[in-house]
Design an enzyme around this catalytic site. Structure first.
Site, PDB file in Angstrom:
ATOM      1  N   ASN A   8     -46.215 -18.650  81.751  1.00 54.52           N
ATOM      2  CA  ASN A   8     -45.277 -19.773  81.857  1.00 54.52           C
ATOM      3  C   ASN A   8     -44.450 -19.806  80.571  1.00 54.52           C
ATOM      4  O   ASN A   8     -44.911 -20.281  79.541  1.00 54.52           O
ATOM      5  CB  ASN A   8     -46.076 -21.077  82.040  1.00 54.52           C
ATOM      6  CG  ASN A   8     -45.173 -22.293  82.080  1.00 54.52           C
ATOM      7  OD1 ASN A   8     -43.958 -22.177  82.242  1.00 54.52           O
ATOM      8  ND2 ASN A   8     -45.764 -23.472  81.932  1.00 54.52           N
ATOM      9  N   LYS A  10     -41.811 -21.489  79.923  1.00 57.42           N
ATOM     10  CA  LYS A  10     -41.199 -22.799  79.618  1.00 57.42           C
ATOM     11  C   LYS A  10     -39.732 -22.610  79.209  1.00 57.42           C
ATOM     12  O   LYS A  10     -39.052 -21.797  79.803  1.00 57.42           O
ATOM     13  CB  LYS A  10     -42.028 -23.535  78.552  1.00 57.42           C
ATOM     14  CG  LYS A  10     -43.519 -23.555  78.906  1.00 57.42           C
ATOM     15  CD  LYS A  10     -44.331 -24.413  77.999  1.00 57.42           C
ATOM     16  CE  LYS A  10     -45.791 -24.349  78.410  1.00 57.42           C
ATOM     17  NZ  LYS A  10     -46.634 -25.277  77.687  1.00 57.42           N
ATOM     18  N   HIS A  86     -46.266 -29.546  86.447  1.00 59.67           N
ATOM     19  CA  HIS A  86     -46.707 -29.301  85.069  1.00 59.67           C
ATOM     20  C   HIS A  86     -46.656 -30.618  84.289  1.00 59.67           C
ATOM     21  O   HIS A  86     -45.743 -31.421  84.471  1.00 59.67           O
ATOM     22  CB  HIS A  86     -45.819 -28.248  84.412  1.00 59.67           C
ATOM     23  CG  HIS A  86     -46.409 -27.747  83.143  1.00 59.67           C
ATOM     24  ND1 HIS A  86     -46.354 -28.480  81.981  1.00 59.67           N
ATOM     25  CD2 HIS A  86     -47.102 -26.615  82.850  1.00 59.67           C
ATOM     26  CE1 HIS A  86     -46.981 -27.809  81.026  1.00 59.67           C
ATOM     27  NE2 HIS A  86     -47.443 -26.679  81.525  1.00 59.67           N
ATOM     28  N   GLU A  88     -45.778 -31.289  81.421  1.00 56.64           N
ATOM     29  CA  GLU A  88     -44.544 -31.512  80.644  1.00 56.64           C
ATOM     30  C   GLU A  88     -43.448 -32.112  81.521  1.00 56.64           C
ATOM     31  O   GLU A  88     -42.655 -32.923  81.068  1.00 56.64           O
ATOM     32  CB  GLU A  88     -44.089 -30.189  80.004  1.00 56.64           C
ATOM     33  CG  GLU A  88     -44.995 -29.819  78.826  1.00 56.64           C
ATOM     34  CD  GLU A  88     -45.070 -28.341  78.525  1.00 56.64           C
ATOM     35  OE1 GLU A  88     -44.299 -27.557  79.117  1.00 56.64           O
ATOM     36  OE2 GLU A  88     -45.918 -27.960  77.695  1.00 56.64           O
ATOM     37  N   GLU A 163     -55.240 -27.955  83.873  1.00 61.37           N
ATOM     38  CA  GLU A 163     -54.758 -27.947  82.496  1.00 61.37           C
ATOM     39  C   GLU A 163     -54.955 -29.334  81.883  1.00 61.37           C
ATOM     40  O   GLU A 163     -54.128 -30.231  82.100  1.00 61.37           O
ATOM     41  CB  GLU A 163     -53.263 -27.635  82.449  1.00 61.37           C
ATOM     42  CG  GLU A 163     -52.892 -26.293  83.031  1.00 61.37           C
ATOM     43  CD  GLU A 163     -51.533 -25.838  82.497  1.00 61.37           C
ATOM     44  OE1 GLU A 163     -51.507 -24.824  81.796  1.00 61.37           O
ATOM     45  OE2 GLU A 163     -50.540 -26.510  82.768  1.00 61.37           O
ATOM     46  N   GLY A 169     -50.685 -26.470  74.462  1.00 60.87           N
ATOM     47  CA  GLY A 169     -49.884 -26.242  73.262  1.00 60.87           C
ATOM     48  C   GLY A 169     -50.472 -26.832  71.986  1.00 60.87           C
ATOM     49  O   GLY A 169     -49.779 -26.958  70.982  1.00 60.87           O
ATOM     50  N   SER A 199     -53.777 -23.802  75.858  1.00 61.20           N
ATOM     51  CA  SER A 199     -54.070 -23.064  74.619  1.00 61.20           C
ATOM     52  C   SER A 199     -54.886 -21.789  74.858  1.00 61.20           C
ATOM     53  O   SER A 199     -55.745 -21.439  74.047  1.00 61.20           O
ATOM     54  CB  SER A 199     -54.766 -23.973  73.598  1.00 61.20           C
ATOM     55  OG  SER A 199     -53.890 -25.011  73.203  1.00 61.20           O
TER      56      SER A 199
HETATM   57  P1  PGA Z   1     -50.135 -23.287  76.312  1.00 56.55           P
HETATM   58  O1  PGA Z   1     -49.420 -23.848  77.618  1.00 56.55           O
HETATM   59  O2  PGA Z   1     -50.837 -22.013  76.701  1.00 56.55           O
HETATM   60  O3  PGA Z   1     -49.038 -23.054  75.335  1.00 56.55           O
HETATM   61  O4  PGA Z   1     -51.096 -24.331  75.882  1.00 56.55           O
HETATM   62  C1  PGA Z   1     -50.039 -23.765  78.856  1.00 56.55           C
HETATM   63  C2  PGA Z   1     -49.192 -24.422  79.899  1.00 56.55           C
HETATM   64  O5  PGA Z   1     -48.592 -25.447  79.586  1.00 56.55           O
HETATM   65  O6  PGA Z   1     -49.055 -23.969  81.023  1.00 56.55           O
END
Ligand code: PGA
Length: 240
Positions: A8, A10, A86, A88, A163, A169, A199
């Protein structure tokens, strides 16, 4: 079964040329690459082994919806998977379970596979512990699937990414024990593939995907670093 690794990206990278280079470097079977919309076509053209994924979609097929992208448009570009829900997008774009539910149904209607993201915020886990977090995720999942018709016949097209919001993140990842408990909560709602996300890096990915119940990982930051992601691919292959 081979584990699935979803990259992903982003809102990265900045340039099309970087996106194409990155895609070529991590173009392996069992990888789904999800670039930003403007890079989908060019990335799709260079992939030989990996599958193309999108990070979002709109639920309508066409019409006066400025800025939106339909499932059919993505399908036409060769997209096979779509990430929906997601955290976010829930946070920054105000996506509700109602909107997410409509998107999930639209992806499936178009014959694409959905990667539905669920996970509890830190406040939920802190306040109520594991059981409260499990209830939160179960209820969220049920709400997000509520518009899918003949749900039981769609299980092979649905992947759920667990998640925990506090792990995305942040460098703080879940414990395998809690993640496995959540995996079984999800599989009791619907017998689907479950990915862990939050992460994930080459040092911790094995902790999660070594379990038979875990079908792969959703990788954000580490999927933008070629050497790091290649390590993740190699580790994942050991558990195929
Ligand atoms: P990350 O993001 O691996 O940077 O924690 C995972 C995600 O948001 O899908």
């Amino acid at each position: 079964m081979n584990k699935l690794l979803v990259a992903n990206w982003k809102l990265n990278p900045e340039k099309l040329s970087e996106a194409v280079k990155l895609a070529e470097a991590i173009d392996k079977k069992c990888v789904v690459i999800c670039p930003p919309f403007p890079f989908l076509a060019a990335v799709g053209k260079v992939l030989k082994y990996a599958k193309l994924g999108a990070q979002d979609i709109f639920w309508e097929e066409k019409g006066p919806f400025t800025g939106e992208v339909s499932p059919a448009m993505l399908k036409d570009l060769g997209v096979k998977y779509v990430i929906i829900g997601h955290s976010e997008r829930r946070r920054w774009l105000g996506e509700t379970d109602e909107m997410i539910g409509k998107k999930v149904a639209a992806v499936l209607r178009a014959g694409l596979k959905v990667i539905l993201c669920v996970g509890e915020p830190v406040s939920v886990r802190k306040k109520g512990g594991a059981l409260t977090a499990e209830r939160f995720v179960r209820e969220q999942l049920v709400r997000d699937l509520k518009f899918v018709k003949r749900l039981k016949s769609k299980t092979k097209d649905i992947i759920v990414a667990y998640e925990p919001v506090w792990a995305i993140g942040t460098g703080h990842y879940d414990t395998p024990k809690d993640m496995l408990a959540m995996t079984s909560v999800i599989k009791r709602v619907l017998p689907v593939g479950v990915l862990y996300g939050g992460s994930v890096d080459s040092k911790n990915v094995g902790n999660f995907i070594k379990y038979r119940e875990v079908d792969g990982a959703l990788v954000g930051g580490a999927s933008l670093k070629v050497e790091e992601f290649k390590k993740i691919i190699n580790i994942s292959a050991e558990y195929a």
